[in-house]
Design a protein around this motif. Structure first.
Motif, mmCIF file in Angstrom:
data_model
loop_
_atom_site.group_PDB
_atom_site.id
_atom_site.type_symbol
_atom_site.label_atom_id
_atom_site.label_comp_id
_atom_site.label_asym_id
_atom_site.label_seq_id
_atom_site.Cartn_x
_atom_site.Cartn_y
_atom_site.Cartn_z
ATOM 1 N N ASP A 179 4.226 4.457 4.144
ATOM 2 C CA ASP A 179 4.212 4.059 2.609
ATOM 3 C C ASP A 179 5.698 3.617 2.265
ATOM 4 O OD1 ASP A 179 4.644 4.028 -0.187
ATOM 5 O OD2 ASP A 179 4.411 6.129 -0.445
ATOM 6 N N ASN B 12 9.994 7.551 -3.617
ATOM 7 C CA ASN B 12 9.409 7.814 -2.412
ATOM 8 C C ASN B 12 9.944 9.174 -2.136
ATOM 9 O OD1 ASN B 12 8.254 5.787 -1.455
ATOM 10 N ND2 ASN B 12 10.166 4.553 -0.913
ATOM 11 N N LEU C 81 6.638 0.261 4.380
ATOM 12 C CA LEU C 81 5.950 -0.764 3.724
ATOM 13 C C LEU C 81 6.728 -1.138 2.342
ATOM 14 C CD1 LEU C 81 4.182 -3.194 4.167
ATOM 15 C CD2 LEU C 81 2.447 -1.674 3.361
ATOM 16 N N PHE C 82 7.045 0.040 1.683
ATOM 17 C CA PHE C 82 7.635 -0.342 0.297
ATOM 18 C C PHE C 82 9.097 -0.935 0.550
ATOM 19 C CE2 PHE C 82 10.941 1.191 -2.799
ATOM 20 C CZ PHE C 82 10.205 0.805 -3.965
ATOM 21 N N LYS D 245 5.149 -0.774 -4.588
ATOM 22 C CA LYS D 245 4.693 0.695 -4.451
ATOM 23 C C LYS D 245 3.252 0.941 -4.412
ATOM 24 C CE LYS D 245 5.498 4.874 -3.869
ATOM 25 N NZ LYS D 245 6.046 5.253 -2.521
ATOM 26 N N SER E 110 2.245 -0.475 -0.924
ATOM 27 C CA SER E 110 2.440 0.332 0.274
ATOM 28 C C SER E 110 1.495 1.712 0.153
ATOM 29 C CB SER E 110 4.029 0.986 -0.037
ATOM 30 O OG SER E 110 4.333 1.725 -0.948
#
Length: 141
Positions: A15, A105, A18-19, A35, A38
């Motif tokens: 997450d 995150n 990739l974000f 977001k 991800s």
């Protein structure tokens, strides 16, 4: 709890990685879209790990029913993380990459994971009530 943390850590790394990749490249001006993308990929990893590792012994529903409940649970988790990111980025004006990571995150994922754990444990990966009642009746007989 240990396998939940392991699966969660793997999904979290996907997450956040990739974000940040999407935010730094093709979706630089669209943090919410980054977001969502991800989380979609991380959710797939989380589904596989949760189903086949963490909650493999407590599964009782059909794959379709678990998938729907898992997806709904993760939509709520995504809404929590995206909500934290939205408030920070758009309402409070903290629009740096660091601020987006902290709000989406760290805070958002933390709050979303607390919700997810209890939802997975007590709703998604559990036997339906009627099945548990049947099992108890057989044990009493």
């Amino acid at each position: 709890m240990g396998s939940f943390s392991l699966v969660g850590t793997a999904a979290f790394l996907v997450d956040i990685g990739l974000f940040n990749l999407l935010s730094a490249t093709v979706l630089g001006d669209k943090p919410i879209t980054a977001k969502v993308a991800s989380v979609a990929v991380a959710t797939t990893i989380s589904w596989l790990g949760s189903r086949y590792l963490t909650f493999r012994r407590t599964r009782g529903r059909s794959v379709a029913a678990e998938t729907v409940l898992f997806a709904l649970t993760n939509l709520v988790g995504l809404a929590i993380a995206a909500g934290c990111l939205y408030v920070s980025h758009y309402l409070l004006g903290y629009d740096s990459q660091v601020a987006d990571n902290v709000s989406g995150n760290v805070l958002g994922v933390l709050l979303g994971n607390v919700f997810r754990y209890f939802a997975y444990r007590y709703v998604v990966f559990t036997e339906p009530k009627e099945r548990r009642s049947d099992d108890r009746e057989r044990q009493d007989a």
